[in-house]
Design an enzyme around this catalytic site. Sequence first.
Site, PDB file in Angstrom:
ATOM      1  CB  THR A 150     -14.090 -45.350  75.263  1.00  0.00           C
ATOM      2  OG1 THR A 150     -13.720 -45.148  73.900  1.00  0.00           O
ATOM      3  CG2 THR A 150     -15.339 -46.204  75.334  1.00  0.00           C
TER       4      THR A 150
ATOM      5  CD  GLN B 160      -9.835 -41.894  68.915  1.00  0.00           C
ATOM      6  OE1 GLN B 160     -10.536 -42.382  69.795  1.00  0.00           O
ATOM      7  NE2 GLN B 160      -8.528 -42.101  68.845  1.00  0.00           N
TER       8      GLN B 160
ATOM      9  CG  HIS C 255      -9.098 -45.005  67.380  1.00  0.00           C
ATOM     10  ND1 HIS C 255      -7.815 -45.431  67.611  1.00  0.00           N
ATOM     11  CD2 HIS C 255      -9.798 -45.270  68.517  1.00  0.00           C
ATOM     12  CE1 HIS C 255      -7.743 -45.945  68.845  1.00  0.00           C
ATOM     13  NE2 HIS C 255      -8.932 -45.860  69.411  1.00  0.00           N
TER      14      HIS C 255
ATOM     15  CG  ASN D 135      -5.208 -47.871  71.584  1.00  0.00           C
ATOM     16  OD1 ASN D 135      -3.989 -47.899  71.708  1.00  0.00           O
ATOM     17  ND2 ASN D 135      -5.963 -46.964  72.170  1.00  0.00           N
TER      18      ASN D 135
ATOM     19  CE1 TYR E 276     -10.961 -51.261  69.568  1.00  0.00           C
ATOM     20  CE2 TYR E 276      -9.521 -49.385  70.010  1.00  0.00           C
ATOM     21  CZ  TYR E 276     -10.391 -50.364  70.461  1.00  0.00           C
ATOM     22  OH  TYR E 276     -10.693 -50.465  71.792  1.00  0.00           O
TER      23      TYR E 276
ATOM     24  NE  ARG F 292      -4.354 -41.169  70.906  1.00  0.00           N
ATOM     25  CZ  ARG F 292      -4.606 -41.571  72.151  1.00  0.00           C
ATOM     26  NH1 ARG F 292      -5.545 -42.457  72.390  1.00  0.00           N
ATOM     27  NH2 ARG F 292      -3.917 -41.086  73.157  1.00  0.00           N
TER      28      ARG F 292
ATOM     29  CG  ASN G 226      -8.221 -53.878  71.787  1.00  0.00           C
ATOM     30  OD1 ASN G 226      -8.893 -54.480  72.608  1.00  0.00           O
ATOM     31  ND2 ASN G 226      -8.315 -52.560  71.604  1.00  0.00           N
TER      32      ASN G 226
ATOM     33  N   GLY H 298      -4.660 -38.518  79.276  1.00  0.00           N
ATOM     34  CA  GLY H 298      -5.901 -39.270  79.291  1.00  0.00           C
ATOM     35  C   GLY H 298      -6.459 -39.372  80.695  1.00  0.00           C
ATOM     36  NE  ARG H 299      -3.752 -43.873  82.435  1.00  0.00           N
ATOM     37  CZ  ARG H 299      -2.698 -44.675  82.463  1.00  0.00           C
ATOM     38  NH1 ARG H 299      -2.767 -45.830  83.091  1.00  0.00           N
ATOM     39  NH2 ARG H 299      -1.567 -44.327  81.868  1.00  0.00           N
TER      40      ARG H 299
HETATM   41  C1  LIG Z   1     -11.153 -45.096  80.254  1.00  0.00           C
HETATM   42  C2  LIG Z   1     -10.271 -45.016  79.057  1.00  0.00           C
HETATM   43  C3  LIG Z   1     -10.838 -44.897  77.797  1.00  0.00           C
HETATM   44  C4  LIG Z   1     -10.038 -44.759  76.660  1.00  0.00           C
HETATM   45  N1  LIG Z   1     -10.623 -44.580  75.444  1.00  0.00           N
HETATM   46  C5  LIG Z   1      -9.871 -44.321  74.349  1.00  0.00           C
HETATM   47  C6  LIG Z   1     -10.471 -43.987  73.097  1.00  0.00           C
HETATM   48  O1  LIG Z   1     -11.686 -43.868  72.967  1.00  0.00           O
HETATM   49  N2  LIG Z   1      -9.644 -43.766  72.041  1.00  0.00           N
HETATM   50  C7  LIG Z   1      -8.277 -43.859  72.144  1.00  0.00           C
HETATM   51  O2  LIG Z   1      -7.572 -43.646  71.149  1.00  0.00           O
HETATM   52  N3  LIG Z   1      -7.694 -44.145  73.327  1.00  0.00           N
HETATM   53  C8  LIG Z   1      -8.453 -44.356  74.420  1.00  0.00           C
HETATM   54  N4  LIG Z   1      -7.846 -44.582  75.650  1.00  0.00           N
HETATM   55  C9  LIG Z   1      -6.385 -44.413  75.759  1.00  0.00           C
HETATM   56  C10 LIG Z   1      -6.072 -42.988  76.216  1.00  0.00           C
HETATM   57  O3  LIG Z   1      -6.446 -42.036  75.238  1.00  0.00           O
HETATM   58  C11 LIG Z   1      -4.568 -42.798  76.495  1.00  0.00           C
HETATM   59  O4  LIG Z   1      -3.853 -43.142  75.351  1.00  0.00           O
HETATM   60  C12 LIG Z   1      -4.079 -43.637  77.662  1.00  0.00           C
HETATM   61  O5  LIG Z   1      -4.930 -43.486  78.791  1.00  0.00           O
HETATM   62  C13 LIG Z   1      -2.650 -43.243  78.064  1.00  0.00           C
HETATM   63  O6  LIG Z   1      -2.575 -41.861  78.394  1.00  0.00           O
HETATM   64  P1  LIG Z   1      -2.523 -41.380  79.944  1.00  0.00           P
HETATM   65  O7  LIG Z   1      -1.319 -42.063  80.551  1.00  0.00           O
HETATM   66  O8  LIG Z   1      -2.355 -39.890  79.887  1.00  0.00           O
HETATM   67  O9  LIG Z   1      -3.786 -41.813  80.593  1.00  0.00           O
HETATM   68  C14 LIG Z   1      -8.630 -44.767  76.784  1.00  0.00           C
HETATM   69  C15 LIG Z   1      -8.060 -44.918  78.054  1.00  0.00           C
HETATM   70  C16 LIG Z   1      -8.856 -45.037  79.188  1.00  0.00           C
HETATM   71  C17 LIG Z   1      -8.206 -45.136  80.532  1.00  0.00           C
END
Ligand SMILES: Cc1cc2nc3c(=O)[nH]c(=O)nc-3n(C[C@H](O)[C@H](O)[C@H](O)COP(=O)(O)O)c2cc1C
Length: 398
Positions: A25, A98, A174, A177, A179, A226, A234, A321-322
């Site tokens: 997001t 998603q 989704h 997390n 939701y 997911r 949350n 993700g990050r």
């Molecule tokens: C800025 C940001 C936005 C995220 N938005 C979503 C999202 O829209 N949907 C979701 O399922 N997870 C979201 N996440 C979680 C990531 O998809 C991911 O699960 C999490 O960052 C861990 O993976 P990583 O260690 O590779 O970053 C978000 C994480 C971050 C940092």
Amino acid sequence: MTTLFDPITFGDIEAGNRIVMAPLTRNRAGPGALPTALMATYYEQRATAGLIVAEATQISAEGQGYRGTPGIYNDAQTEAWRHITDAVHEQDGRIALQLWHVGRISHVSLQPEGQAPVSSTARRANAQTFTAKGFEEVSKPRALRSDEIPRIVAEFAEGARRAIAAGFDGVEVHGANGYLLEQFLRDSINDRTDQYGGSEDNRLRFPLEVMAAIAAEIGAGRTGLRLSPVTPVNDAGQDSDAQGLFNHLIEHLAPLKLAFIHVIQGATGGAREGVPFDYDALRSRFKKGNPVSAWIVNNGYTRALALEAVESGRADMVAFGRPFISNPDLVARLRFDELLAAMDSETLYGGDAAGYTDYPELEAVPVGSEHRVGSDSWQAAARSGSAVQIIAGAVKKE
Ligand SMILES: Cc1cc2nc3c(=O)[nH]c(=O)nc-3n(C[C@H](O)[C@H](O)[C@H](O)COP(=O)(O)O)c2cc1C
């Protein structure tokens, strides 16, 4: 031996490698929850991922919980997404959307006519959301009536139909997390006494209805889910029997033959192994009978962990993700074991191109030609794995 960089076909989706861009997001949608041209640039830059899962996108105005998130519930939004899927497909990438309903993780200022957010429960979450005023406590929800639930199931299916109409290769529901789906699944949140609450079977009912409706609408081969069985984010308290609950969810889902399950291991963005949970028990239940579906893992994966996960067979794909935020050419950097750029956490949520589309790619010259990372020949070389010389940072050759 299968590696992270090998192609994979899962369900009806063919991907060039096993690296998934996790949904992120970024709160840069325009008025009317419309995807923008800047978002198209952002996703196009990341199109070497085997699969992009685009950011969480609300299936209805009621499903929104944060300012600036995109929607997929009207024609204008569907049209606008088409520019993004076209941009990714022009780079030979694959992109799924998603589908999101936040449930109680919302604020009255984001809801139609200022109404209360809806959930499985009327109990407020101890959580914050991002509104026009910045971070604010979420609002107290209203518990959905049983007779309203078919409407939300239908909205998920309609979102999936629109996603395919917009050119997406598939959808990811989704279910993670904290939701709406998790608000029904977990007994720490769901305090209902109707057929959607109480027993485990009752708590599984709404998520299973959503998945069945979407699979019927667009085909199971384009549908994924997911999950985050133990994440605390949350205000998602642990279920009293998370292992049993998610084992049974997967057992019920297996006959649907979904394209993929994408599991966040541990606390989203935090410790992967803080809460004991047997993820392999879920994978084996899913893969039995679904050999051509993908088991996608996520959370804190490094290059070494991702290589090991695929080579050992514990995962078919690994989501990052990050790392994708600050490394648009993450696939190439992983392939050639290059350094990763650090992420600026000040520019994550909302804003413009800064910290969004301005992270540079490494400069590179495919051996025997003179093209930069990102050029067509670079993309082709990176995909095929042919030798590429990276100029910035340590020089590496395969
Ligand atoms: C800025 C940001 C936005 C995220 N938005 C979503 C999202 O829209 N949907 C979701 O399922 N997870 C979201 N996440 C979680 C990531 O998809 C991911 O699960 C999490 O960052 C861990 O993976 P990583 O260690 O590779 O970053 C978000 C994480 C971050 C940092």
